[in-house]
Design a protein around this motif. Sequence first.
Motif, short mmCIF file in Angstrom:
data_model
loop_
_atom_site.label_atom_id
_atom_site.label_comp_id
_atom_site.label_asym_id
_atom_site.label_seq_id
_atom_site.Cartn_x
_atom_site.Cartn_y
_atom_site.Cartn_z
N ALA A 55 -7.29 -7.27 -1.53
CA ALA A 55 -8.20 -8.41 -1.36
C ALA A 55 -7.58 -9.67 -1.96
N GLU A 56 -6.93 -9.50 -3.10
CA GLU A 56 -6.30 -10.66 -3.72
C GLU A 56 -5.15 -11.19 -2.87
N GLU A 57 -4.39 -10.27 -2.30
CA GLU A 57 -3.28 -10.71 -1.45
C GLU A 57 -3.78 -11.42 -0.21
N GLU A 58 -4.83 -10.91 0.36
CA GLU A 58 -5.40 -11.56 1.54
C GLU A 58 -5.94 -12.94 1.19
N ALA A 91 0.85 -1.22 0.00
CA ALA A 91 0.00 0.00 0.00
C ALA A 91 0.87 1.25 0.00
N GLU A 92 1.87 1.31 0.84
CA GLU A 92 2.75 2.47 0.89
C GLU A 92 3.48 2.65 -0.44
N GLU A 93 3.95 1.55 -0.99
CA GLU A 93 4.63 1.65 -2.28
C GLU A 93 3.67 2.15 -3.36
N SER A 94 2.44 1.70 -3.30
CA SER A 94 1.43 2.15 -4.29
C SER A 94 1.13 3.63 -4.13
N ILE A 95 1.07 4.09 -2.91
CA ILE A 95 0.76 5.52 -2.66
C ILE A 95 1.87 6.39 -3.23
N VAL A 96 3.08 5.99 -3.00
CA VAL A 96 4.21 6.77 -3.51
C VAL A 96 4.15 6.83 -5.04
N CYS A 97 3.85 5.69 -5.63
CA CYS A 97 3.78 5.62 -7.11
C CYS A 97 2.64 6.49 -7.62
N LEU A 98 1.51 6.41 -6.95
CA LEU A 98 0.35 7.20 -7.38
C LEU A 98 0.63 8.70 -7.23
N GLN A 137 -11.14 17.87 -11.01
CA GLN A 137 -12.12 16.79 -11.26
C GLN A 137 -11.42 15.51 -11.74
N ARG A 138 -10.49 15.70 -12.66
CA ARG A 138 -9.78 14.54 -13.17
C ARG A 138 -8.90 13.89 -12.09
N THR A 139 -8.35 14.72 -11.23
CA THR A 139 -7.54 14.18 -10.13
C THR A 139 -8.36 13.30 -9.22
N GLU A 140 -9.56 13.72 -8.95
CA GLU A 140 -10.43 12.92 -8.08
C GLU A 140 -10.78 11.59 -8.74
N VAL A 141 -11.03 11.71 -10.03
CA VAL A 141 -11.38 10.45 -10.74
C VAL A 141 -10.22 9.47 -10.68
N VAL A 142 -9.02 10.02 -10.87
CA VAL A 142 -7.83 9.14 -10.84
C VAL A 142 -7.63 8.53 -9.46
N LYS A 143 -7.80 9.37 -8.43
CA LYS A 143 -7.65 8.86 -7.07
C LYS A 143 -8.64 7.74 -6.78
N LYS A 144 -9.87 7.92 -7.31
CA LYS A 144 -10.89 6.90 -7.06
C LYS A 144 -10.51 5.57 -7.73
N HIS A 145 -10.04 5.66 -8.97
CA HIS A 145 -9.64 4.42 -9.66
C HIS A 145 -8.46 3.74 -8.96
N ILE A 146 -7.54 4.63 -8.51
CA ILE A 146 -6.39 4.05 -7.80
C ILE A 146 -6.83 3.36 -6.53
N LYS A 147 -7.72 3.98 -5.82
CA LYS A 147 -8.20 3.40 -4.56
C LYS A 147 -8.89 2.07 -4.82
N ASP A 148 -9.73 2.05 -5.87
CA ASP A 148 -10.41 0.78 -6.19
C ASP A 148 -9.38 -0.31 -6.56
N LEU A 149 -8.37 0.07 -7.28
CA LEU A 149 -7.34 -0.89 -7.67
C LEU A 149 -6.59 -1.41 -6.46
N LEU A 150 -6.28 -0.51 -5.57
CA LEU A 150 -5.56 -0.93 -4.37
C LEU A 150 -6.40 -1.85 -3.52
N ASP A 151 -7.66 -1.53 -3.41
CA ASP A 151 -8.54 -2.41 -2.61
C ASP A 151 -8.59 -3.81 -3.21
N MET A 152 -8.66 -3.84 -4.53
CA MET A 152 -8.71 -5.15 -5.20
C MET A 152 -7.41 -5.92 -5.00
N MET A 153 -6.30 -5.23 -5.08
CA MET A 153 -5.02 -5.90 -4.88
C MET A 153 -4.88 -6.41 -3.45
#
Length: 562
Positions: free
Chosen positions: A56-59, A8-15, A38-54
């Motif tokens: 979940a997969e790791e768990e 998660a920390e590595e993903s945040i830095v990359c994002l 507006q576009r920044t928020e959209v990107v943050k949302k997609h990133i957050k969804d991706l991170l949550d999915m990752m």
Amino acid sequence: MRRSEVLAEESIVCLQKALNHLREIWELIGIPEDQRLQRTEVVKKHIKDLLDMMIAEEESLKERLIKSIAVCQKELNTLCSELNVEPFHEEGETTILQLEKDLRTQVELRRKQKKERKQELKILQEQDQELCEILCMPHYEIDSTSVPSLEELNQFRQHVATLRETKASRREEFVNIKRQIILCMEELEHTPDTSFERDVVCEDEEAFCLSLENIATLQKLLRQLEVRKSQNEAVCEGLRAQIRELWDRLQIPAEEREAVATVMTGSKAKVRKALQLEVDRLEELKMQNMKKVIEAIRVEVAQYWDRCFYSQEQRQAFAAYYSEDYTENLLQLHDAEIVRLRNYYEVHKELFEGVQKWEESWRLFLEFERKASDPSRFTNRGGNLLKEEKQRAKLQKTLPKLEEELKARIEMWEREHSKAFVVNGQKFMEYVTEQWEMHQLEKERAKQERQLKNKKQTETEMLYGSTPRTPKRRGPTPSTPGKVRKLNTTTMSNATANSSIRPVFSGTVYRSPVSRLPPSGSKPVITSTCSGKKTPRAVKHGANKENLELNGSILSEGSVPL
């Protein structure tokens, strides 16, 4: 820190880097601020969804690994227990992923070992079943539902190897016995008449049950056939012996004997039948030639009498031997007597052979004794005298030893049979003693005869003078023989009755100085010297070595010069 937090920390830095880069691009392009937000928020949302999915997969991966580790650990423990090996323990600290991989590898390895052991157990059981059926033995007891240990498999393998060796040895024994049985059946012309005999002879060897009971039955069958074969051979050999005996008694010619030579070997049924026919024919011929047969038996009886050293009284005890009434009853008596003599000789054969050996040695000893007293033996050439002396000395040593051995054996025989062992009607040792005494008496008699002969010869010589002897020539013979000088006629006539004239090689004649006594016993008359004496001729030196050379004159043996 958990792996998900690190990711998660590595993903945040990359994002954050990616958003900053997007802002720079948006600013260069000239996108308005509100649109950029507006576009920044959209990107943050997609990133957050991706991170949550990752996350979940790791768990989920983590849960699967933990579950797999538990399952593998359980299965591995079970396999180790079944395989009777030590449980698996991870050495040192490791990750969940590596632990799961190691456990899975160990499980696969134990599964493979279990499968191999089960397969080997199955193969061994099949081999055991096959061998046990052939050998009629119980199966090897082992639990086929469980996984065998290495020790159990090793024991099972050794058991199967032992069964194979047992099968091979029994198979070899069966083949050998079968071959002998077939040979015996062929010899006896016997056809297999029982189911067991047919199984042995006619069926395939591989189908025969190699049980101990069957092997024992085979051996018994072979012994029975061999007994029958031996009996048949004995009967045939007895018939052959009977045929030969009848041939000899009947004096059957060789041409007629050769006609049945083909059946004089073997013991098959047809051979036995042919032998019996020949015996019957000869028996009939024997009845027709009764006298001839009895006389032939008597010759054999006399031979056995000699071998058994029968005395004249023992021989006369068989009165039938001297009968001339040639009947079947007389033949039977002779047959019984010859059988009795044969048995008697065979029972005491060793003793009789020992006595015969002594007899031969004794005769040879007497022959050497006779030669020892013969003066002519000194004229032998080629070393015969030395050989005879050696043999004579050897006999003088061996003959007493042989007598002692025979004495011990005869004494043992007499104790066993409670009767005396006789030779020519008397005890053997008495017989030996008598022979030695007779030999001593004969030596004394010969000695007395020689002394008497010498005494008579001495008296004759004293009365008439010694007999002249002519010396033997040992030197070379002269080319011209010497001539005897003629003596004066008057002297010769006067000296003829009273002197002995001997020629010598030189030609000179010498007269005996001693005159013979006249028959009346008067004093001897001294004769005159020969008037015709001449000087002897010269003789070559060494021409006659038996004469003595004295003062130039040659003297013959027993003569003196006048």
